[in-house]
Design a protein around this motif. Structure first.
Motif, PDB file in Angstrom:
ATOM      1  N   THR A  17       6.187  -8.788  -6.107  1.00  0.00           N
ATOM      2  CA  THR A  17       5.468  -7.901  -5.128  1.00  0.00           C
ATOM      3  C   THR A  17       4.849  -6.803  -6.203  1.00  0.00           C
ATOM      4  O   THR A  17       5.310  -6.689  -7.182  1.00  0.00           O
ATOM      5  CB  THR A  17       6.612  -7.061  -4.449  1.00  0.00           C
ATOM      6  OG1 THR A  17       7.318  -7.912  -3.613  1.00  0.00           O
ATOM      7  CG2 THR A  17       5.616  -6.297  -3.517  1.00  0.00           C
ATOM      8  N   ASN A  18       3.676  -6.768  -5.860  1.00  0.00           N
ATOM      9  CA  ASN A  18       2.666  -5.771  -6.488  1.00  0.00           C
ATOM     10  C   ASN A  18       2.416  -4.683  -5.535  1.00  0.00           C
ATOM     11  O   ASN A  18       1.850  -4.673  -4.322  1.00  0.00           O
ATOM     12  CB  ASN A  18       1.385  -6.491  -6.837  1.00  0.00           C
ATOM     13  CG  ASN A  18       0.327  -5.648  -7.362  1.00  0.00           C
ATOM     14  OD1 ASN A  18       0.460  -4.380  -7.898  1.00  0.00           O
ATOM     15  ND2 ASN A  18      -0.952  -6.107  -7.774  1.00  0.00           N
ATOM     16  N   VAL A  30       4.764  -3.373 -10.428  1.00  0.00           N
ATOM     17  CA  VAL A  30       5.126  -4.859 -10.065  1.00  0.00           C
ATOM     18  C   VAL A  30       6.444  -5.094 -10.192  1.00  0.00           C
ATOM     19  O   VAL A  30       7.220  -4.916 -11.523  1.00  0.00           O
ATOM     20  CB  VAL A  30       4.187  -5.718 -10.943  1.00  0.00           C
ATOM     21  CG1 VAL A  30       4.315  -7.070 -10.479  1.00  0.00           C
ATOM     22  CG2 VAL A  30       2.534  -5.419 -10.601  1.00  0.00           C
ATOM     23  N   ASP A  31       7.313  -5.704  -9.457  1.00  0.00           N
ATOM     24  CA  ASP A  31       8.397  -6.501  -9.709  1.00  0.00           C
ATOM     25  C   ASP A  31       8.484  -7.936  -9.363  1.00  0.00           C
ATOM     26  O   ASP A  31       8.251  -8.180  -8.396  1.00  0.00           O
ATOM     27  CB  ASP A  31       9.491  -5.799  -9.164  1.00  0.00           C
ATOM     28  CG  ASP A  31      10.125  -4.176  -9.437  1.00  0.00           C
ATOM     29  OD1 ASP A  31      10.384  -4.102 -10.601  1.00  0.00           O
ATOM     30  OD2 ASP A  31       9.774  -3.242  -8.589  1.00  0.00           O
ATOM     31  N   LEU A 116      -2.815 -12.381  -6.890  1.00  0.00           N
ATOM     32  CA  LEU A 116      -2.635 -11.524  -6.017  1.00  0.00           C
ATOM     33  C   LEU A 116      -2.928 -11.816  -4.377  1.00  0.00           C
ATOM     34  O   LEU A 116      -4.040 -11.947  -4.435  1.00  0.00           O
ATOM     35  CB  LEU A 116      -2.897 -10.003  -6.362  1.00  0.00           C
ATOM     36  CG  LEU A 116      -2.547  -9.726  -7.798  1.00  0.00           C
ATOM     37  CD1 LEU A 116      -3.161  -8.477  -8.241  1.00  0.00           C
ATOM     38  CD2 LEU A 116      -1.026  -9.320  -7.948  1.00  0.00           C
ATOM     39  N   THR A 117      -1.956 -11.867  -3.463  1.00  0.00           N
ATOM     40  CA  THR A 117      -2.445 -12.087  -2.214  1.00  0.00           C
ATOM     41  C   THR A 117      -1.963 -10.906  -1.227  1.00  0.00           C
ATOM     42  O   THR A 117      -0.741 -10.589  -1.367  1.00  0.00           O
ATOM     43  CB  THR A 117      -1.760 -13.272  -1.627  1.00  0.00           C
ATOM     44  OG1 THR A 117      -1.786 -14.432  -2.448  1.00  0.00           O
ATOM     45  CG2 THR A 117      -2.146 -13.722  -0.207  1.00  0.00           C
ATOM     46  N   ILE A 118      -2.878 -10.130  -0.747  1.00  0.00           N
ATOM     47  CA  ILE A 118      -2.839  -9.019   0.053  1.00  0.00           C
ATOM     48  C   ILE A 118      -1.744  -9.051   1.256  1.00  0.00           C
ATOM     49  O   ILE A 118      -2.157 -10.123   1.870  1.00  0.00           O
ATOM     50  CB  ILE A 118      -3.964  -8.261   0.319  1.00  0.00           C
ATOM     51  CG1 ILE A 118      -4.682  -7.711  -0.834  1.00  0.00           C
ATOM     52  CG2 ILE A 118      -3.836  -6.906   1.298  1.00  0.00           C
ATOM     53  CD1 ILE A 118      -6.012  -7.181  -0.774  1.00  0.00           C
ATOM     54  N   THR A 119      -0.813  -8.402   1.383  1.00  0.00           N
ATOM     55  CA  THR A 119       0.244  -8.547   2.335  1.00  0.00           C
ATOM     56  C   THR A 119      -0.139  -7.109   3.466  1.00  0.00           C
ATOM     57  O   THR A 119       0.205  -7.463   4.611  1.00  0.00           O
ATOM     58  CB  THR A 119       1.661  -8.518   2.150  1.00  0.00           C
ATOM     59  OG1 THR A 119       2.090  -7.602   1.087  1.00  0.00           O
ATOM     60  CG2 THR A 119       1.811  -9.911   1.264  1.00  0.00           C
ATOM     61  N   VAL A 126      -1.941  -0.447  -1.355  1.00  0.00           N
ATOM     62  CA  VAL A 126      -2.027  -1.849  -1.059  1.00  0.00           C
ATOM     63  C   VAL A 126      -0.702  -2.593  -1.630  1.00  0.00           C
ATOM     64  O   VAL A 126      -0.402  -2.113  -2.695  1.00  0.00           O
ATOM     65  CB  VAL A 126      -3.255  -2.696  -1.647  1.00  0.00           C
ATOM     66  CG1 VAL A 126      -3.300  -4.142  -1.492  1.00  0.00           C
ATOM     67  CG2 VAL A 126      -4.395  -1.922  -1.078  1.00  0.00           C
ATOM     68  N   VAL A 127      -0.057  -3.350  -0.946  1.00  0.00           N
ATOM     69  CA  VAL A 127       0.892  -4.216  -1.188  1.00  0.00           C
ATOM     70  C   VAL A 127       0.587  -5.797  -1.023  1.00  0.00           C
ATOM     71  O   VAL A 127      -0.129  -6.462  -0.357  1.00  0.00           O
ATOM     72  CB  VAL A 127       2.290  -4.236  -0.257  1.00  0.00           C
ATOM     73  CG1 VAL A 127       3.415  -5.010  -0.807  1.00  0.00           C
ATOM     74  CG2 VAL A 127       2.611  -2.778  -0.237  1.00  0.00           C
ATOM     75  N   ALA A 128       0.737  -6.425  -2.199  1.00  0.00           N
ATOM     76  CA  ALA A 128       0.462  -7.847  -2.413  1.00  0.00           C
ATOM     77  C   ALA A 128       1.576  -8.593  -3.077  1.00  0.00           C
ATOM     78  O   ALA A 128       2.509  -8.088  -3.982  1.00  0.00           O
ATOM     79  CB  ALA A 128      -0.848  -8.060  -3.470  1.00  0.00           C
TER      80      ALA A 128
END
Length: 140
Positions: A17-18, A30-31, A116-119, A126-128
């Motif tokens: 997750t970013n 980022v983890d 990175l895929t935005i969630t 932003v969370v991706a």
């Protein structure tokens, strides 16, 4: 090779997750979990700053990789991303600056080809989802 070490290729893949938090500076955390040669099951924690550009972003920061046995690698990071319709893709280069255990005097470079895929998007950030492919060389 590092001090008394042998240069070895390193490779692996990871997911995580970013989280980008808007501000001055805009920050990134980022983890990830990864499976990497010479480290095994690895956790990765990255912190840094992001500068948006017209087509993507530029980032700098640091990362700690924790190997399956608890030994760590520390890295200084720099990279760029390009925006895509669903998020971004880019290349982050980590210069190994040392570590603990068998990696105490480690050196080398690990390159992360990242997607990175935005969630989710909020007014504050932003969370991706992160998908990484790692390659490079490590000496220890």
């Amino acid at each position: 090779a590092g001090q008394g070490g042998t240069a070895r290729p390193i490779e692996g893949t990871g997911t995580g997750t970013n989280i980008v938090t808007f501000g001055v500076p805009t920050t990134i955390v980022v983890d990830e979990v990864a499976d990497m040669s010479h480290l095994g099951a690895t956790t990765i924690h990255l912190e840094g700053a992001v500068t948006p550009t017209v087509t993507g972003s530029v980032l700098s920061g640091t990362a700690i990789m924790v190997a399956a046995n608890g030994d760590t690698l520390t890295l200084a990071l720099s990279g760029t991303t390009t925006n895509t319709p669903t998020g971004a893709q880019g290349v982050v280069v980590g210069q190994i600056t040392g570590g603990t255990g068998r990696f105490e005097s480690a050196s080398g470079t690990i390159t992360d080809n990242v997607v990175l895929t935005i969630t989710s998007v909020t007014p504050t950030g932003v969370v991706a989802a992160v998908s990484s492919t790692f390659s490079g060389s490590i000496s220890y």
